[in-house]
Design a protein around this motif. Structure first.
Motif, PDB file in Angstrom:
ATOM      1  N   ASN A   8      -5.014 -61.830  60.796  1.00 17.52           N
ATOM      2  CA  ASN A   8      -3.687 -61.259  60.600  1.00 17.52           C
ATOM      3  C   ASN A   8      -3.722 -59.839  61.163  1.00 17.52           C
ATOM      4  OD1 ASN A   8      -1.225 -60.329  59.806  1.00 17.52           O
ATOM      5  ND2 ASN A   8      -1.602 -60.458  57.612  1.00 17.52           N
ATOM      6  N   ASN A   9      -3.148 -59.637  62.330  1.00 11.91           N
ATOM      7  CA  ASN A   9      -3.147 -58.328  62.979  1.00 11.91           C
ATOM      8  C   ASN A   9      -1.912 -57.502  62.636  1.00 11.91           C
ATOM      9  OD1 ASN A   9      -5.602 -58.893  64.246  1.00 11.91           O
ATOM     10  ND2 ASN A   9      -4.556 -59.983  65.885  1.00 11.91           N
ATOM     11  N   GLN A  10      -1.175 -57.947  61.637  1.00 11.41           N
ATOM     12  CA  GLN A  10       0.049 -57.261  61.218  1.00 11.41           C
ATOM     13  C   GLN A  10      -0.256 -56.283  60.083  1.00 11.41           C
ATOM     14  OE1 GLN A  10       3.489 -60.356  61.405  1.00 11.41           O
ATOM     15  NE2 GLN A  10       1.764 -61.300  60.373  1.00 11.41           N
ATOM     16  N   ASP A  11       0.751 -55.515  59.713  1.00 12.73           N
ATOM     17  CA  ASP A  11       0.626 -54.595  58.588  1.00 12.73           C
ATOM     18  C   ASP A  11       1.211 -55.173  57.304  1.00 12.73           C
ATOM     19  OD1 ASP A  11      -0.644 -52.578  60.071  1.00 12.73           O
ATOM     20  OD2 ASP A  11       1.280 -51.844  60.837  1.00 12.73           O
ATOM     21  N   THR A  12       1.539 -56.468  57.316  1.00 10.18           N
ATOM     22  CA  THR A  12       2.100 -57.138  56.147  1.00 10.18           C
ATOM     23  C   THR A  12       1.325 -58.420  55.863  1.00 10.18           C
ATOM     24  OG1 THR A  12       3.675 -58.368  57.514  1.00 10.18           O
ATOM     25  CG2 THR A  12       4.430 -56.261  56.601  1.00 10.18           C
ATOM     26  N   GLN A  14       0.608 -62.313  55.396  1.00  2.00           N
ATOM     27  CA  GLN A  14       1.096 -63.443  56.180  1.00  2.00           C
ATOM     28  C   GLN A  14       0.608 -64.753  55.584  1.00  2.00           C
ATOM     29  OE1 GLN A  14       3.123 -63.640  59.231  1.00  2.00           O
ATOM     30  NE2 GLN A  14       3.151 -65.651  58.283  1.00  2.00           N
ATOM     31  N   PRO A  41      -3.018 -57.816  55.279  1.00  2.88           N
ATOM     32  CA  PRO A  41      -3.013 -57.102  56.564  1.00  2.88           C
ATOM     33  C   PRO A  41      -4.431 -56.849  57.076  1.00  2.88           C
ATOM     34  CG  PRO A  41      -1.467 -56.089  55.035  1.00  2.88           C
ATOM     35  CD  PRO A  41      -2.240 -57.114  54.260  1.00  2.88           C
ATOM     36  N   ARG A  42      -4.634 -57.130  58.357  1.00  2.00           N
ATOM     37  CA  ARG A  42      -5.909 -56.906  59.068  1.00  2.00           C
ATOM     38  C   ARG A  42      -7.060 -57.773  58.565  1.00  2.00           C
ATOM     39  NH1 ARG A  42      -3.246 -54.946  63.056  1.00  2.00           N
ATOM     40  NH2 ARG A  42      -2.048 -53.132  62.527  1.00  2.00           N
ATOM     41  N   LYS A  67       3.484 -71.155  60.266  1.00  2.00           N
ATOM     42  CA  LYS A  67       3.942 -70.346  59.138  1.00  2.00           C
ATOM     43  C   LYS A  67       3.772 -71.092  57.817  1.00  2.00           C
ATOM     44  CE  LYS A  67       6.954 -66.853  60.959  1.00  2.00           C
ATOM     45  NZ  LYS A  67       8.261 -66.191  60.811  1.00  2.00           N
ATOM     46  N   SER A  76       0.370 -68.825  66.386  1.00  2.00           N
ATOM     47  CA  SER A  76      -0.506 -68.607  67.545  1.00  2.00           C
ATOM     48  C   SER A  76      -0.408 -69.829  68.443  1.00  2.00           C
ATOM     49  CB  SER A  76      -1.953 -68.381  67.102  1.00  2.00           C
ATOM     50  OG  SER A  76      -2.486 -69.571  66.564  1.00  2.00           O
TER      51      SER A  76
END
Length: 90
Positions: A8-12, A14, A41-42, A67, A76
């Protein structure tokens, strides 16, 4: 084991569904399995699904990250590989 790295490369947070599909030489799905989860996140994760061939032959293994199991929006690009089974375990 069929495994892939999921990140998960987002800041939220997932949520996701990790699906594996195995097709035989005739492109008939012979195995379909999935697991669902959520990544912070990350965060990264390396899920694995078990599959054992009972017959020799060529098989296509596909991995999808969606999702959700009821929401097939891709998170992806799918991964695909072909494997040749010569002498399956008995």
């Amino acid at each position: 084991m069929i495994t892939a790295d999921v990140s998960n490369n987002q800041d939220t947070q997932q949520s996701f569904a990790y699906l594996t599909q195995v097709k035989d030489e005739n492109q008939i799905v012979i195995s379909l399995s999935w697991l669902t989860g959520s990544l912070s996140p990350r965060q990264s994760f390396s899920p694995a699904q078990s599959w054992t061939s009972t017959e020799p032959g060529m098989y296509t293994i596909e991995v999808f990250v969606w999702k959700g199991i009821d929401n097939p929006e891709a998170l992806s690009a799918p991964l695909s590989m072909t494997v040749k089974v010569i002498d399956p375990p008995t």
